[in-house]
Enzyme design. Structure first.
Site, PDB file in Angstrom:
ATOM      1  N   PHE A 113       1.434  -1.590  -0.136  1.00 24.94           N
ATOM      2  CA  PHE A 113       0.047   0.073  -0.114  1.00 24.94           C
ATOM      3  C   PHE A 113       1.051   1.481  -0.396  1.00 24.94           C
ATOM      4  O   PHE A 113       1.933   1.298   0.621  1.00 24.94           O
ATOM      5  CB  PHE A 113      -0.953   0.259   1.201  1.00 24.94           C
ATOM      6  CG  PHE A 113      -1.795   0.891   1.150  1.00 24.94           C
ATOM      7  CD1 PHE A 113      -3.017   0.932   0.116  1.00 24.94           C
ATOM      8  CD2 PHE A 113      -2.182   2.048   1.549  1.00 24.94           C
ATOM      9  CE1 PHE A 113      -3.764   1.758   0.022  1.00 24.94           C
ATOM     10  CE2 PHE A 113      -3.110   3.431   1.629  1.00 24.94           C
ATOM     11  CZ  PHE A 113      -4.043   2.602   0.943  1.00 24.94           C
ATOM     12  N   TYR A 209     -11.194  -0.623   9.790  1.00 27.67           N
ATOM     13  CA  TYR A 209     -12.311  -0.823   9.839  1.00 27.67           C
ATOM     14  C   TYR A 209     -12.768  -1.010   8.393  1.00 27.67           C
ATOM     15  O   TYR A 209     -13.688  -1.060   7.762  1.00 27.67           O
ATOM     16  CB  TYR A 209     -12.054   0.742   9.432  1.00 27.67           C
ATOM     17  CG  TYR A 209     -10.956   1.193   8.439  1.00 27.67           C
ATOM     18  CD1 TYR A 209     -10.999   1.012   7.445  1.00 27.67           C
ATOM     19  CD2 TYR A 209      -9.758   2.077   9.111  1.00 27.67           C
ATOM     20  CE1 TYR A 209      -9.611   1.073   6.482  1.00 27.67           C
ATOM     21  CE2 TYR A 209      -8.685   1.963   8.581  1.00 27.67           C
ATOM     22  CZ  TYR A 209      -8.416   1.750   7.558  1.00 27.67           C
ATOM     23  OH  TYR A 209      -7.189   2.696   6.562  1.00 27.67           O
TER      24      TYR A 209
END
Length: 397
Positions: A113, A209
């Site tokens: 990422f 999340y």
């Protein structure tokens, strides 16, 4: 395995974006409301103390939640803590690892990422000690592990394609070469079985999340292997990581074990939401979840490839080589995803041309997969993505 009734999902929506933001557990609003009323409202500052002192135990929540997440990633009890953001936890883990080696090369891959790479670049600049970041293709990582590398920094599941690294194999190879390993589990925790203990990970971090349904802005977690827990140097020596925060000493003394990786004040309201989601995850068999995920993703790939010849599979074809997501490539991927969303199938887009779909067997079943395939086939076959409104870019893709 299916627990659709445990989540609040809009009628008529097939949600294939839980790998970006997990849906709301139905008990979260009441858990958060109860925290506001009965803890913050009734206890005021007393909520920080433990229940034996008529408090709500807010100060202990990061470690308690850490142990609940620890079960999902194969961590030893007492070696995961929760708080702050994933970027902060990447910074902490990487900085601690670099402090444990004299080598100056950080090895990562192009599937990591970007935020992790940004953190590495910023940390290198801050340290000013001549470190360098070596970024290679995912398939080349094993061959690039050599005597110059000090830290291996990888995301286990590629955020774009879902490609799954062999954590145990790469960690073993790294350790043979004297390299420390930092694993990002953002797309792993809650998606597939993870065993940081058996793999020998030195550090691991992740967010709550996505698959773990902690809600937007939910706190991150960090794991420190027991062999490092008493010696790892927290680069961000925050008040809550002090051995005795309320002694208000002039100088920093690191707390015991992974607790020293706490930095700022725990996000109590957000942790209440995470507690509600963990009530679901406490009951999930991850092996069963993985098998269900493979069934769904295999069905999805077969259906899309049979009906959408213009889409090219970007994910590994073998299910053992990917996480719980499937990605396809198309030159008009952004517009195509927007058209799918307008038709009730929510996936997302990752530049430059990736249409990404995440699968959580807790609320997605075979009927959802078949219905989603039918929608995607219609979008592509009728070229609905050519509608100009689907080309308007939002702030979040």
């Amino acid at each position: 395995m299916l627990r659709r009734g445990s989540f609040s999902l809009p009628e008529g929506v097939i949600y294939l974006d839980g790998n970006s933001l997990g849906p709301l557990p139905i008990h979260t609003p009441e858990r958060v409301a109860r925290m506001l009323r009965e803890e913050w409202g009734a206890m005021l500052i007393g909520g920080w103390n433990g229940v034996t002192r008529n408090g709500a135990g807010w100060m202990e929540q990061p470690m308690k939640l850490g142990d609940r997440i620890g079960r999902l990633i194969g961590a030893e009890p007492g070696h995961v803590t929760v708080g702050d953001t994933l970027s902060i936890k990447v910074f902490q883990a990487l900085a601690s690892a670099l402090a444990m080696t004299d080598r100056k090369v950080i090895l990562s891959d192009s599937g990591n990422f970007p935020s992790d790479l940004y953190i590495a670049e910023g940390l290198m600049g801050t340290l000013g000690q001549g470190h360098s970041l070596r970024v290679v293709e995912p398939e080349a990582v094993a061959d690039e592990i050599d005597g110059e590398v000090g830290v291996l920094l990888l995301t286990e599941v590629d955020y774009r394609t879902g490609r799954l690294h062999d954590m145990a194999g790469l960690t073993a190879r790294a350790h043979q070469a004297g390299v420390l390993c930092v694993w990002d589990l953002a797309h792993s925790a809650g998606a597939l079985p993870v065993d940081v203990r058996r793999a020998g990970a030195d550090f691991a971090v992740g967010c709550t999340y996505k698959y773990l349904n902690g809600g937007p802005g939910a706190p991150a977690f960090i794991y420190v292997a027991p062999r490092h827990a008493g010696s790892a140097r927290p680069a961000l020596s925050g008040w809550l990581g002090h051995d005795a925060p309320f002694a208000f000493e002039r100088s920093y003394r690191p707390g015991d074990g992974v607790a020293r990786m706490r930095v700022g004040t725990p996000p109590v309201i957000q942790m209440a939401a995470l507690e509600a989601s963990m009530d679901i995850w406490d009951t999930v068999d991850l092996q069963e979840l993985r098998l269900a995920s493979i069934r769904l993703t295999e069905r999805f790939i077969a259906g899309v490839e049979a009906t959408c010849p213009d889409l090219e599979l970007a994910s590994p074809r073998h299910p053992a080589a990917r996480g719980s997501q499937v990605s396809f490539q198309h030159p008009e991927g952004y517009a195509a995803i927007q058209a799918c969303i307008a038709q009730g199938v929510i996936g997302d887009f990752r530049a430059p041309d990736i249409m990404r779909f995440g699968f959580t067997p807790l609320y997605i079943d075979e009927d959802d997969v078949d219905a989603a395939v039918a929608v995607i086939a219609r979008v592509m076959g009728e070229r609905l993505w050519e509608d100009p409104r689907y080309r308007e870019r939002g702030a979040v893709t």
